[in-house]
Each structure stands twice: as C-alpha cells, then as structure tokens.
Scaffold this motif. Structure first.
Motif, PDB file in Angstrom:
ATOM      1  N   ARG A   6       0.820  -1.214   0.000  1.00 37.70           N
ATOM      2  CA  ARG A   6       0.000   0.000   0.000  1.00 37.70           C
ATOM      3  C   ARG A   6       0.849   1.258   0.000  1.00 37.70           C
ATOM      4  NH1 ARG A   6      -3.866  -0.892   4.906  1.00 37.70           N
ATOM      5  NH2 ARG A   6      -1.974  -1.824   5.637  1.00 37.70           N
ATOM      6  N   LEU A   7       2.094   1.159   0.442  1.00 39.92           N
ATOM      7  CA  LEU A   7       2.979   2.316   0.516  1.00 39.92           C
ATOM      8  C   LEU A   7       3.582   2.574  -0.857  1.00 39.92           C
ATOM      9  CD1 LEU A   7       4.299   4.409   2.372  1.00 39.92           C
ATOM     10  CD2 LEU A   7       6.151   2.808   2.699  1.00 39.92           C
ATOM     11  N   ILE A   8       3.222   3.690  -1.469  1.00 36.79           N
ATOM     12  CA  ILE A   8       3.737   4.057  -2.787  1.00 36.79           C
ATOM     13  C   ILE A   8       4.602   5.305  -2.621  1.00 36.79           C
ATOM     14  CG2 ILE A   8       3.134   4.774  -5.113  1.00 36.79           C
ATOM     15  CD1 ILE A   8       0.450   3.328  -4.673  1.00 36.79           C
ATOM     16  N   PRO A   9       5.883   5.225  -2.949  1.00 35.62           N
ATOM     17  CA  PRO A   9       6.747   6.402  -2.833  1.00 35.62           C
ATOM     18  C   PRO A   9       6.329   7.493  -3.821  1.00 35.62           C
ATOM     19  CG  PRO A   9       8.046   4.398  -3.102  1.00 35.62           C
ATOM     20  CD  PRO A   9       6.630   4.049  -3.365  1.00 35.62           C
ATOM     21  N   SER A  10       6.558   8.723  -3.442  1.00 37.39           N
ATOM     22  CA  SER A  10       6.218   9.841  -4.330  1.00 37.39           C
ATOM     23  C   SER A  10       7.450  10.288  -5.109  1.00 37.39           C
ATOM     24  CB  SER A  10       5.660  11.011  -3.520  1.00 37.39           C
ATOM     25  OG  SER A  10       6.615  11.444  -2.585  1.00 37.39           O
ATOM     26  N   PHE A  11       7.191  10.937  -6.238  1.00 31.92           N
ATOM     27  CA  PHE A  11       8.222  11.485  -7.122  1.00 31.92           C
ATOM     28  C   PHE A  11       9.250  10.423  -7.508  1.00 31.92           C
ATOM     29  CE2 PHE A  11       6.656  15.213  -4.734  1.00 31.92           C
ATOM     30  CZ  PHE A  11       6.019  15.837  -5.783  1.00 31.92           C
ATOM     31  N   ASN A  12      10.531  10.696  -7.273  1.00 28.96           N
ATOM     32  CA  ASN A  12      11.573   9.756  -7.700  1.00 28.96           C
ATOM     33  C   ASN A  12      12.135   8.947  -6.535  1.00 28.96           C
ATOM     34  OD1 ASN A  12      12.863  11.841  -6.484  1.00 28.96           O
ATOM     35  ND2 ASN A  12      14.425  12.120  -8.033  1.00 28.96           N
ATOM     36  N   ARG A  13      11.328   8.730  -5.521  1.00 32.26           N
ATOM     37  CA  ARG A  13      11.759   7.952  -4.354  1.00 32.26           C
ATOM     38  C   ARG A  13      11.633   6.459  -4.617  1.00 32.26           C
ATOM     39  NH1 ARG A  13      13.621  10.486   0.456  1.00 32.26           N
ATOM     40  NH2 ARG A  13      13.066  12.654   0.266  1.00 32.26           N
ATOM     41  N   VAL A  14      12.429   5.675  -3.886  1.00 29.56           N
ATOM     42  CA  VAL A  14      12.444   4.223  -4.024  1.00 29.56           C
ATOM     43  C   VAL A  14      12.402   3.608  -2.627  1.00 29.56           C
ATOM     44  CG1 VAL A  14      13.793   2.264  -4.865  1.00 29.56           C
ATOM     45  CG2 VAL A  14      13.799   4.387  -6.143  1.00 29.56           C
ATOM     46  N   GLN A  37      30.462  -6.037   5.700  1.00 33.62           N
ATOM     47  CA  GLN A  37      29.051  -6.148   5.347  1.00 33.62           C
ATOM     48  C   GLN A  37      28.722  -5.162   4.240  1.00 33.62           C
ATOM     49  OE1 GLN A  37      26.611  -8.155   6.785  1.00 33.62           O
ATOM     50  NE2 GLN A  37      28.165  -9.173   7.995  1.00 33.62           N
ATOM     51  N   LEU A  38      28.099  -5.634   3.188  1.00 31.58           N
ATOM     52  CA  LEU A  38      27.627  -4.744   2.134  1.00 31.58           C
ATOM     53  C   LEU A  38      26.224  -4.285   2.467  1.00 31.58           C
ATOM     54  CD1 LEU A  38      28.700  -6.382  -1.230  1.00 31.58           C
ATOM     55  CD2 LEU A  38      29.528  -4.275  -0.241  1.00 31.58           C
ATOM     56  N   ASN A  39      25.986  -3.002   2.325  1.00 32.62           N
ATOM     57  CA  ASN A  39      24.632  -2.486   2.482  1.00 32.62           C
ATOM     58  C   ASN A  39      23.930  -2.644   1.153  1.00 32.62           C
ATOM     59  OD1 ASN A  39      24.771  -1.778   5.139  1.00 32.62           O
ATOM     60  ND2 ASN A  39      25.384   0.326   4.754  1.00 32.62           N
ATOM     61  N   SER A  40      23.268  -3.750   0.990  1.00 34.39           N
ATOM     62  CA  SER A  40      22.548  -3.976  -0.250  1.00 34.39           C
ATOM     63  C   SER A  40      21.085  -4.221   0.067  1.00 34.39           C
ATOM     64  CB  SER A  40      23.139  -5.167  -1.006  1.00 34.39           C
ATOM     65  OG  SER A  40      23.001  -6.350  -0.251  1.00 34.39           O
ATOM     66  N   GLY A  41      20.247  -4.079  -0.940  1.00 39.50           N
ATOM     67  CA  GLY A  41      18.830  -4.268  -0.731  1.00 39.50           C
ATOM     68  C   GLY A  41      18.098  -4.573  -2.018  1.00 39.50           C
ATOM     69  N   LYS A  42      16.832  -4.903  -1.864  1.00 43.79           N
ATOM     70  CA  LYS A  42      15.967  -5.229  -2.985  1.00 43.79           C
ATOM     71  C   LYS A  42      14.886  -4.150  -3.078  1.00 43.79           C
ATOM     72  CE  LYS A  42      12.873  -8.840  -4.563  1.00 43.79           C
ATOM     73  NZ  LYS A  42      12.217 -10.104  -4.198  1.00 43.79           N
ATOM     74  N   VAL A  43      14.655  -3.649  -4.277  1.00 43.51           N
ATOM     75  CA  VAL A  43      13.659  -2.593  -4.491  1.00 43.51           C
ATOM     76  C   VAL A  43      12.267  -3.193  -4.342  1.00 43.51           C
ATOM     77  CG1 VAL A  43      12.750  -0.930  -6.131  1.00 43.51           C
ATOM     78  CG2 VAL A  43      15.202  -1.311  -6.004  1.00 43.51           C
ATOM     79  N   ILE A  44      11.469  -2.610  -3.437  1.00 42.06           N
ATOM     80  CA  ILE A  44      10.110  -3.077  -3.171  1.00 42.06           C
ATOM     81  C   ILE A  44       9.086  -2.235  -3.934  1.00 42.06           C
ATOM     82  CG2 ILE A  44       8.385  -3.438  -1.356  1.00 42.06           C
ATOM     83  CD1 ILE A  44      10.730  -5.344  -1.187  1.00 42.06           C
ATOM     84  N   ALA A  45       9.270  -0.925  -3.945  1.00 43.95           N
ATOM     85  CA  ALA A  45       8.331  -0.027  -4.624  1.00 43.95           C
ATOM     86  C   ALA A  45       9.092   1.154  -5.215  1.00 43.95           C
ATOM     87  CB  ALA A  45       7.267   0.467  -3.657  1.00 43.95           C
ATOM     88  N   VAL A  46       8.586   1.669  -6.327  1.00 44.38           N
ATOM     89  CA  VAL A  46       9.226   2.780  -7.034  1.00 44.38           C
ATOM     90  C   VAL A  46       8.179   3.854  -7.302  1.00 44.38           C
ATOM     91  CG1 VAL A  46      10.476   3.451  -9.113  1.00 44.38           C
ATOM     92  CG2 VAL A  46      10.833   1.207  -8.142  1.00 44.38           C
ATOM     93  N   GLY A  47       8.566   5.113  -7.081  1.00 42.20           N
ATOM     94  CA  GLY A  47       7.684   6.228  -7.398  1.00 42.20           C
ATOM     95  C   GLY A  47       7.584   6.446  -8.901  1.00 42.20           C
ATOM     96  N   PRO A  48       6.647   7.282  -9.326  1.00 45.12           N
ATOM     97  CA  PRO A  48       6.460   7.486 -10.768  1.00 45.12           C
ATOM     98  C   PRO A  48       7.599   8.238 -11.439  1.00 45.12           C
ATOM     99  CG  PRO A  48       5.044   8.943  -9.518  1.00 45.12           C
ATOM    100  CD  PRO A  48       5.692   8.030  -8.535  1.00 45.12           C
ATOM    101  N   GLY A  49       8.322   9.046 -10.711  1.00 48.53           N
ATOM    102  CA  GLY A  49       9.417   9.821 -11.284  1.00 48.53           C
ATOM    103  C   GLY A  49       9.224  11.302 -11.008  1.00 48.53           C
ATOM    104  N   SER A  50      10.119  12.113 -11.518  1.00 47.78           N
ATOM    105  CA  SER A  50      10.028  13.563 -11.320  1.00 47.78           C
ATOM    106  C   SER A  50       9.706  14.236 -12.647  1.00 47.78           C
ATOM    107  CB  SER A  50      11.343  14.092 -10.738  1.00 47.78           C
ATOM    108  OG  SER A  50      12.411  13.801 -11.614  1.00 47.78           O
ATOM    109  N   ARG A  51       9.466  15.528 -12.606  1.00 49.79           N
ATOM    110  CA  ARG A  51       9.110  16.296 -13.801  1.00 49.79           C
ATOM    111  C   ARG A  51      10.217  17.277 -14.139  1.00 49.79           C
ATOM    112  NH1 ARG A  51       4.168  14.709 -15.929  1.00 49.79           N
ATOM    113  NH2 ARG A  51       2.931  13.775 -14.292  1.00 49.79           N
ATOM    114  N   ASP A  52      10.423  17.518 -15.440  1.00 47.09           N
ATOM    115  CA  ASP A  52      11.409  18.503 -15.871  1.00 47.09           C
ATOM    116  C   ASP A  52      10.740  19.874 -15.987  1.00 47.09           C
ATOM    117  OD1 ASP A  52       9.915  18.274 -18.154  1.00 47.09           O
ATOM    118  OD2 ASP A  52      11.543  17.562 -19.435  1.00 47.09           O
TER     119      ASP A  52
END
Length: 88
Positions: A6-14, A37-52
């Motif tokens: 249900r959590l959808i990031p806004s703009f260009n957030r991940v 230790q490597l700080n790595s992760g898996k992308v769960i949700a992506v925002g729609p992007g930003s505007r120019d």
C-alpha cells in the motif's frame, strides 16, 4: 507485506528492503560478525518519477525486484514491521 504494497513512494523515491547477509558461506564456513558487510537491498516499490521544466515525466531507472547498494548514511528509515526497516 500488505502494508508495504500500500505504501507508494512519491516522485523519484524508491522503497528498499535490506538484504540480510548470510551467517555461513556457501562452503559452510561460519562468517564472523566483524566481516565486511555490504549495504545492499531489494527494491520493493518505485515512485512514478520527477518532472522537468516543461512538465514532462522523467521515469525512475529502477524497477521492482532490482538489487541496489545503499549508502551507509542517508535516506529515511521506515519501520513497517517490528523487525524490518525499509530505507526510503
């Protein structure tokens, strides 16, 4: 997991779920906690992007399921479950 969907990031957030490093190697050798230790992760949700400047949408280059490296310091930590933290 439903709260995460249900959590959808806004703009260009991940939204990223940190990957827990294994305690054993593939050969069965126990790894010490002080190992690198490597700080790595898996992308769960992506925002729609930003505007120019013209208002056109610039999409995010990542998609759900991608694996990324995380900076040691930076971003926001979102706690959706007691034992899980999700960098945003």
């Amino acid at each position: 997991m439903a709260a995460i969907r249900r959590l959808i990031p806004s703009f260009n957030r991940v939204l990223v779920e940190k990957v827990v490093q294994p305690k054993k190697s593939a050969g069965g050798i126990l790894l010490p906690e002080t190992s690198k230790q490597l700080n790595s992760g898996k992308v769960i949700a992506v925002g729609p992007g930003s505007r120019d400047k013209e208002g056109k949408l610039i999409p995010v280059a990542l998609k759900e399921g991608d694996h990324v490296l995380l900076p040691e310091y930076g971003g926001l930590e979102v706690k959706l479950a007691p034992e899980k933290e999700y960098p945003l």
